[in-house]
Scaffold this active site. Structure first.
Site, PDB file in Angstrom:
ATOM      1  N   SER A   1       4.643   2.449   8.019  1.00 33.02           N
ATOM      2  CA  SER A   1       4.358   1.280   7.187  1.00 33.02           C
ATOM      3  C   SER A   1       5.568   0.903   6.346  1.00 33.02           C
ATOM      4  O   SER A   1       6.155   1.750   5.667  1.00 33.02           O
ATOM      5  CB  SER A   1       3.171   1.563   6.269  1.00 33.02           C
ATOM      6  OG  SER A   1       2.001   1.772   7.011  1.00 33.02           O
TER       7      SER A   1
ATOM      8  N   ASP B   1       0.486  -7.649   1.464  1.00 35.28           N
ATOM      9  CA  ASP B   1       0.840  -6.237   1.634  1.00 35.28           C
ATOM     10  C   ASP B   1       2.360  -6.052   1.632  1.00 35.28           C
ATOM     11  O   ASP B   1       2.906  -5.279   2.425  1.00 35.28           O
ATOM     12  CB  ASP B   1       0.239  -5.669   2.915  1.00 35.28           C
ATOM     13  CG  ASP B   1       0.270  -4.141   2.935  1.00 35.28           C
ATOM     14  OD1 ASP B   1       0.325  -3.540   1.844  1.00 35.28           O
ATOM     15  OD2 ASP B   1       0.270  -3.559   4.038  1.00 35.28           O
TER      16      ASP B   1
ATOM     17  N   HIS C   1       0.817  -1.218   0.000  1.00 32.31           N
ATOM     18  CA  HIS C   1       0.000   0.000   0.000  1.00 32.31           C
ATOM     19  C   HIS C   1       0.854   1.273   0.000  1.00 32.31           C
ATOM     20  O   HIS C   1       0.344   2.354  -0.308  1.00 32.31           O
ATOM     21  CB  HIS C   1      -0.981   0.002   1.182  1.00 32.31           C
ATOM     22  CG  HIS C   1      -0.364   0.244   2.521  1.00 32.31           C
ATOM     23  ND1 HIS C   1      -0.027  -0.775   3.383  1.00 32.31           N
ATOM     24  CD2 HIS C   1      -0.031   1.388   3.171  1.00 32.31           C
ATOM     25  CE1 HIS C   1       0.472  -0.270   4.493  1.00 32.31           C
ATOM     26  NE2 HIS C   1       0.492   1.039   4.387  1.00 32.31           N
TER      27      HIS C   1
END
Length: 405
Positions: A251, A167, A137
């Protein structure tokens, strides 16, 4: 004259003899004490103890004088194991910038704009290149990706491969300016309460290299993910739970143990006002095979059943008997929520609310058990034996696995 000769002189002689004799006796006794008693006192330690007490008293007085005088400045080294670990690991954690192209209002020229920022981890150097793992993402939709090194050097990177379900994404860039590669650990033996350290760029590069410390709050967690925002889960992510602060921008960063080894890729947090200290990372043991496949193939090919399934432990015990009709000896499994038409599972006869308890004779207690068999032991096109319960009755079937698109 008679008084002088007979009375006075005798008195003077008497007085002289009165002080002379004691004086001589005292001198003799003193000599005897020095020559005889002193060695005895030294041998028994009595004299030494007295001298020691005197010295101690003198030292105490000196200390008191020192306390009342100027105080000495002491320099303390605050370096610890954690600071040493961070110094070693930090250069391997980088920033990742998602740059997307768009046309201006009059469609005359293309402009590049920064669509988002995240973090990444340099995990490998080979053949003059360096490889970075980050989140899918973070780079989703990117036309260009830039990696920002710890010294603020910007390096353009190629997107090697990306995977929506895990992911994860892999980037490749020139390795000339890369000096540090992170040490790989293992998430298999991670325990609750074990220290955990997250490194990344919360809220963007302004806070690059931020460090947060916490503990492992849970292992082998599964979190439902809804990719198309239709209100229904499309995937169950296997994650490590930690209370180390993980914020937007973290992230793709590193979750490390106290030895500075990578145990997870920071991925998400529960973003609710009433929730605090719920961060999640992709376990490195789960991530590594995917990283390797992305590096070599550019994508991940998975065996495909064609069912939406959930762990039985998510269902209240009262429903095990009343709704699913399970016998008392069943302690775990996964239940089928829906079956895709014309999928391998549909062709094999699986239906909604069937409960799968075994794959190829191996017990399946939850989603993690199912994925371990399906993704680690099977390939697209393989056949797999499935044991399941429907309305309290045990059934068996064989499914030929398809390819997940």
């Amino acid at each position: 004259m008679g008084y002088y000769d007979e009375h006075y002189p005798p008195k003077r002689r008497k007085k002289k003899s009165g002080w002379l004799v004691p004086l001589l006796l005292g001198a003799i006794l003193g000599v005897l004490l020095v020559t005889v008693a002193l060695p005895v006192l030294v041998d028994t330690g009595i004299l030494n103890n007295a001298e020691q007490q005197k010295n101690e008293q003198s030292h105490a007085n000196d200390s008191g004088n020192e306390r009342s005088g100027p105080k000495e400045v002491v320099n303390v080294d605050v370096s610890s194991q954690i600071t040493e670990v961070i110094n070693q690991v930090a250069p391997a954690v980088v920033g990742v910038i998602n740059i997307q192209s768009k046309m201006d209002f009059w469609q005359q020229q293309e402009e590049n704009s920064q669509a988002g920022e995240g973090s990444g981890v340099i995990y490998k150097k080979a053949d003059g290149n360096a490889f970075v793992v980050t989140n899918h993402h973070v780079v989703e939709g990117a036309d260009t990706v830039e990696v920002v090194l710890s010294d603020d050097t910007h390096v353009e990177a190629d997107l090697v491969g990306t995977d929506l379900f895990s992911d994860l994404a892999v980037l490749k860039m020139g390795g000339d300016q890369v000096e540090q590669v992170i040490k790989m650990g293992s998430s298999a033996n991670v325990k609750r309460g074990e220290p955990a350290i997250a490194i990344g760029n919360p809220l963007g590069l302004m806070f690059s290299g931020s460090v947060t410390q916490g503990v492992i709050s849970g292992t082998e967690r599964t979190i439902p993910l809804d990719f198309n925002q239709d209100g229904r889960a499309d995937w169950q992510a296997e994650v490590i739970q930690t209370d180390a602060a993980i914020n937007p921008g973290n992230s793709g960063g590193a979750l490390i143990n106290i030895r500075g080894q990578l145990i997870g890729i920071n991925s998400m947090k529960i973003n609710q006002t009433a929730v605090e200290g719920l961060g999640f990372a992709i376990p490195i043991d789960y991530a590594l095979p995917i990283i390797e496949e992305l590096e070599t193939e550019g994508k991940v090919t998975r065996p495909y059943l064609g069912v939406e399934i959930y762990s039985l432990e998510e269902v209240p015990q009262t429903e095990w008997d009343s709704t699913l009709g399970l016998p008392d000896n069943i302690k775990g499994g996964v239940y089928v929520w829906s079956v895709e038409p014309l999928s391998p599972a549909d062709r094999a006869g699986l239906k909604r609310l069937d409960v799968i308890t075994e794959l190829d004779g191996k017990n399946v207690m939850n989603m993690i058990d199912l994925r371990k068999v399906l993704y680690q032991e099977k390939e697209v096109g393989d056949e797999i034996a499935v044991t399941y319960y429907r309305d309290g009755k045990k059934h068996e079937t064989t499914i030929q696995l398809g390819e997940q698109n």
